[in-house]
Design an enzyme around this catalytic site. Structure first.
Site, PDB file in Angstrom:
ATOM      1  N   HIS A 187      85.107  40.178  76.496  1.00 36.41           N
ATOM      2  CA  HIS A 187      86.297  40.791  75.906  1.00 36.41           C
ATOM      3  C   HIS A 187      86.228  40.801  74.375  1.00 36.41           C
ATOM      4  O   HIS A 187      87.232  40.969  73.712  1.00 36.41           O
ATOM      5  CB  HIS A 187      87.550  40.027  76.323  1.00 36.41           C
ATOM      6  CG  HIS A 187      87.669  39.802  77.785  1.00 36.41           C
ATOM      7  ND1 HIS A 187      87.676  40.839  78.684  1.00 36.41           N
ATOM      8  CD2 HIS A 187      87.773  38.666  78.517  1.00 36.41           C
ATOM      9  CE1 HIS A 187      87.784  40.343  79.910  1.00 36.41           C
ATOM     10  NE2 HIS A 187      87.834  39.025  79.841  1.00 36.41           N
TER      11      HIS A 187
ATOM     12  N   HIS B 282      88.837  43.120  83.375  1.00 27.14           N
ATOM     13  CA  HIS B 282      87.701  42.473  84.036  1.00 27.14           C
ATOM     14  C   HIS B 282      86.912  43.446  84.900  1.00 27.14           C
ATOM     15  O   HIS B 282      86.278  43.055  85.873  1.00 27.14           O
ATOM     16  CB  HIS B 282      88.183  41.305  84.895  1.00 27.14           C
ATOM     17  CG  HIS B 282      88.839  40.238  84.089  1.00 27.14           C
ATOM     18  ND1 HIS B 282      90.180  40.255  83.811  1.00 27.14           N
ATOM     19  CD2 HIS B 282      88.331  39.153  83.464  1.00 27.14           C
ATOM     20  CE1 HIS B 282      90.481  39.204  83.062  1.00 27.14           C
ATOM     21  NE2 HIS B 282      89.387  38.527  82.833  1.00 27.14           N
TER      22      HIS B 282
END
Ligand SMILES: Nc1ncnc2c1ncn2[C@@H]1O[C@H](COP(=O)(O)OP(=O)(O)O)[C@@H](O)[C@H]1O
Ligand SMILES: Nc1ncnc2c1ncn2[C@@H]1O[C@H](COP(=O)(O)OP(=O)(O)O)[C@@H](O)[C@H]1O
Ligand SMILES: [Mg+2]
Ligand SMILES: [Mg+2]
Ligand SMILES: [Mg+2]
Ligand SMILES: [Mg+2]
Lengths: 333, 212, 333, 212
Positions: free
Chosen positions: A57, A219
């Site tokens: 991320h 995700h």
């Protein structure tokens, strides 16, 4: 799979090694268990703000360690929340005696691992508060489910709470502030392409050349629905509508508008998205007083965008404008 | 003979083997309704456990299980780490100091391990999680105990119940874990955690088929 | 083609509209001819630094307009250098009486269009100097060809010359400084994927799943050679070798190391690249004293990286560290 | 009749049409060794030119060509913009005030236009650019003039020479323009600018086939 990596198993460690040599003035890296922490930690009398989550991320969270933001960040394996010992060791390392705030994104794994770490840290005599971010309006909120995901508001909460801690606010105050930011922030995201988890080696989902996923998380999980690709303006409407109709924005209110790249979407497109999001917010009577545009909470190389809106008040504006000096976010210093 | 220390060690080894073999399969299941890491997570965790084997090969069953639990907690991450970690920690508590396990002991172990998972994850039956495989497996053991079934048969019945529970997750709409974000779209896919739970219990039945 | 756009023909204009509403405190946008300029331009007595080029390289150049960097930037169509009237109008708009520096990347189109604009501006009584950036070591330098392309060093030159102009250095001094930066900077890039020009609608080149292009520019053009994808460390060696063996780095010297994303490569990979580039530079006896890591000179959504090294001295270090406040680069203020 | 004002206007219109039709083709050629924009650039430029037609429909040939040149310069960008802009500006200089053109005039025009391109771009024959199409076209006109060939035939010969020049760029290794970055890899591809030059000269031959 084409990536600028060596072995899939070494991705996170080598990334950390890169961060360590790139920003020695700002951060240090601890290995086994691994976490990134402020070069000048612990800061006596200052509440420490720490976060963590799966890798993939970036710049969140390791890129947000530094003056005015996080004191430490714990990277898990790609898309896998870190383990309790990482959070525990990081907590111990940066505690300056004023307590530690854990900013936790609402995922079952993060919640459970961070809870264990907080329990262990408290056992070691460190005051710990945990605040859970759950701002993703793509997911129906419900007592009977895992609830909403924590997404874009996390970045804003980390900036704002980091600034508050820098002002020497107390742990309770910083934690309450974090809850307020979470209560005032809403996000929604979409994907044009899947991402590829390095150790998997192929895209998490197959998305035909003319389709997109709406309501994705960070995700690589599929979204709430799949549909034909639409023009940017229509996509922005689909993201802004659930954000705005959710509490808590009223006409006349001030907001921060955050247009995020999921990783693979370049800036030229983000500004096209921002243009429309700004127009919609303005038409609804909201005043966009601050913004953030770029890849700040990503999903590897996924193409797509997420939009976050945060209601602002005078305190939040001041905290947002306060100096920040991290590898991923910097101004005022 | 009942389940001995060596049998417990062999089970853990068998878990490591079967999870390594099913790494891609579990990841594929997780890709459909999660984030494509369950196989890698479990494999990483049990690889770390296998590295710890030399340290615990002469210890009691409680220490063995407790070490497995601690190792999983510090190496797996995600939801699987705390849940399977708790599973083995609870198993370790019930077997502290023990050198062998009877069917009744094993029932107590599985019951405590499942309770630990439920306490940690707060999932209920039907939420489309590992609880949906573990619960019928525990119940099957209980029934076997009441029916005075032999240990190998009881283990087979328990594993078979886990398999049915695992398959039963396919039509479910997830309410817990990452799959819950998908809402209705989670239906039609088998839960990865229920699958790893089945694999672990099946490994027990296979490893302990000569125990009595 | 999947992009967050509306009509291909509207991409640049809508991006400019986004920039205009996103950063009114920093920049203004002029349309027909289109350019982005500092909100407080012209600044009396300050040399104005301007640049321009095809769109698709964001944040370069529009994102670098603001205090301490560019006074104006002219975006052409995607990958097409702007027209002389854009550069002429921008030059007129930001000239504060101390003259205007045109930073030009070495492409035939840019050179010719900017030359025409400079001639016209001089005709209007404005002092104009033009400096051409040609730092791409993937291209053999030769008197008989178009020469080397201008790539990563452009970003560094814009930052450094912008800081020098802010110090009120003269046009000649700023232009000489720009030539010095160009002489001290070297770059090389590679691509894992092609990019897709919006109005073309399909990738500029086809790259099989196991191949990469080495020695690419920033316009989606194929590189000097195509080969099987290699681990990141080997790729970095292939890029660093020609950079380092070219003049002008000697052991003991200080350098700035700039690891750039071509647009689609996420930060986690950039740090893996940085780690190796830093190691190679250090092993050669170079001291990496500054760095820049991120997507700063991109080629739409192309996955890949470019590495730039710039030899530094005390003056360059001070100018690099000087405050900059633009949408794309900000520190010290 | 020689080439009249209307014929000049019709040629410009024909250029607009043929460049729009070949937009994707030119872009494809540019994708192979350049940056995939030559077709879009030329089409954008000539679309802008066509929008200017009402303003210049009653003007002399010099004004027509000059307006085309100015419009191309301010709308095309890239290498094509200044080069074709200069081409038409130079053509305009040689035809200032003129209401019609003879073969000899047209030779003067093309010669001046080509010189303008060479002056601006500094390309030589064999560099793999539009110069490789324009130069033989100009030379063919000169030969036709010396041989007292008729205007339509001279134009056909000139276009044919441009076509051969264009095809001659295929094996060349580029030394100018964007294709030069490719080095040896530029060989085997036809130059986009030489192709647009051929299309423009062919449009002249087609449009003016009834002139004398
Ligand atoms: N609250 C919960 N209680 C029990 N099991 C859960 C819960 N949440 C998730 N799980 C199980 O965890 C599995 C996913 O594990 P894993 O992929 O390792 O973690 P993550 O979801 O963090 O990526 C799911 O398939 C499910 O069986
Ligand atoms: N120096 C030059 N002299 C003459 N023609 C040139 C020169 N450089 C490039 N060209 C021509 O320009 C064409 C490319 O035009 P275009 O694609 O519009 O511009 P760009 O290369 O800037 O993208 C080439 O195919 C070539 O024929
Ligand atoms: Mg996970
Ligand atoms: Mg998972
Ligand atoms: Mg171009
Ligand atoms: Mg081109």
């Amino acid at each position: 799979m084409k990536k600028l990596i060596n072995q899939a198993a070494d991705v996170v460690r080598e990334e950390l090694e890169g961060i360590a040599v790139a920003h020695p003035d700002l951060v240090k890296v601890h290995y086994d268990p691994s976490f990134v922490y402020r070069a000048d930690a612990p800061i006596k009398g200052k509440v420490a703000v720490i976060s963590g989550g799966g890798s993939g991320h970036e710049p969140m969270h390791g890129g947000f360690v530094g003056l005015g933001m996080l004191d430490a960040a714990c990277p898990g394996a790609v898309f896998t929340s870190p383990t309790p010992d990482q959070m525990l060791e990081a907590t111990k390392k940066v505690d300056g005696g004023a307590g530690v705030l854990h900013i936790v994104k609402n995922y079952t794994g993060d919640i459970m691992n961070f809870e264990m770490a907080a329990d262990l840290a408290r056992g070691d005599g460190i005051e710990v508060e945990a605040v859970v971010i759950d701002d993703d309006v793509a997911v129906k909120d419900s007592l009977y489910t895992a609830g909403r995901r924590g997404v874009g508001t996390t970045v804003l909460a980390e900036k704002i709470c980091g600034a508050a801690a820098e002002q020497r606010r107390s742990l309770k105050e910083v934690a309450d502030l974090c809850r307020k930011v979470n209560g005032w922030g809403r996000s929604m995201g979409m994907a044009l392409t899947s991402c590829t988890v390095p150790h998997v080696g192929k895209p998490t989902f197959d998305l035909p050349e003319d389709e997109m996923e709406i309501g994705i998380g960070i995700h690589g999980e599929p979204g709430r629905m799949r549909m034909k690709v639409k023009p940017a303006d229509e996509i922005v409407e689909m993201l802004m509508e659930p954000i705005i109709t959710d509490i808590p924005y009223k006409p006349g209110e001030e907001v921060l508008l955050f247009v995020n790249s999921m990783g693979g979407t370049p800036q030229i497109e983000l500004y096209i998205v921002y243009r429309k999001a700004y127009e919609i917010a303005t038409k609804k009577g909201l005043k966009v007083v601050r913004n953030l545009i770029g890849p700040y909470i990503t999903s590897l190389e996924m193409a797509g965008t997420s939009i976050t809106m945060l209601k602002m008040d005078e305190d939040l504006k001041k905290l947002w404008d306060a100096p920040v000096k991290t590898p991923g976010l910097r101004w005022g210093i | 003979m009942p389940i001995a220390r060596e049998d417990a060690l062999n089970w853990i080894k068998a878990c490591g083997k079967v999870l390594a073999e099913n790494r891609d399969y579990l990841t594929q299941l997780d890709a459909a309704i999660g984030d494509a890491d369950h196989g890698a997570n479990m494999d990483r965790g049990f690889k770390a456990v296998l590295n710890k084997m030399p340290e615990i090969s002469d210890k009691d069953i409680g220490t063995i299980f407790k070490t497995v639990g601690m190792t999983l907690i510090s190496t797996v991450g995600g939801a699987g780490g705390p849940l399977y970690g708790t599973f083995f920690l609870q198993a370790g508590m019930k077997t502290a100091g023990k050198m062998e396990l009877t069917l009744s002991d094993w029932y107590t172990v599985l019951d405590a391990a499942l309770s630990g998972v439920v306490m940690r994850g707060k999932a209920e039956l039907g939420d489309k999680t590992m609880v949906d495989a573990l619960t019928p497996a525990r119940d099957a053991l209980k029934a076997a105990l009441e029916n005075h079934t032999s240990l190998p048969t009881a283990l087979e019945q328990s594993a078979e119940a886990a398999r049915e529970g695992m398959e039963g997750t396919i039509p479910m709409v997830a309410r817990k874990g990452r799959a819950s974000y998908l809402g209705e779209r989670s239906a039609g896919h088998q839960d990865p955690g229920a699958t790893s739970s089945y694999l672990i219990l099946k490994a027990a039945a296979d490893t302990w088929s000569a125990c009595t």
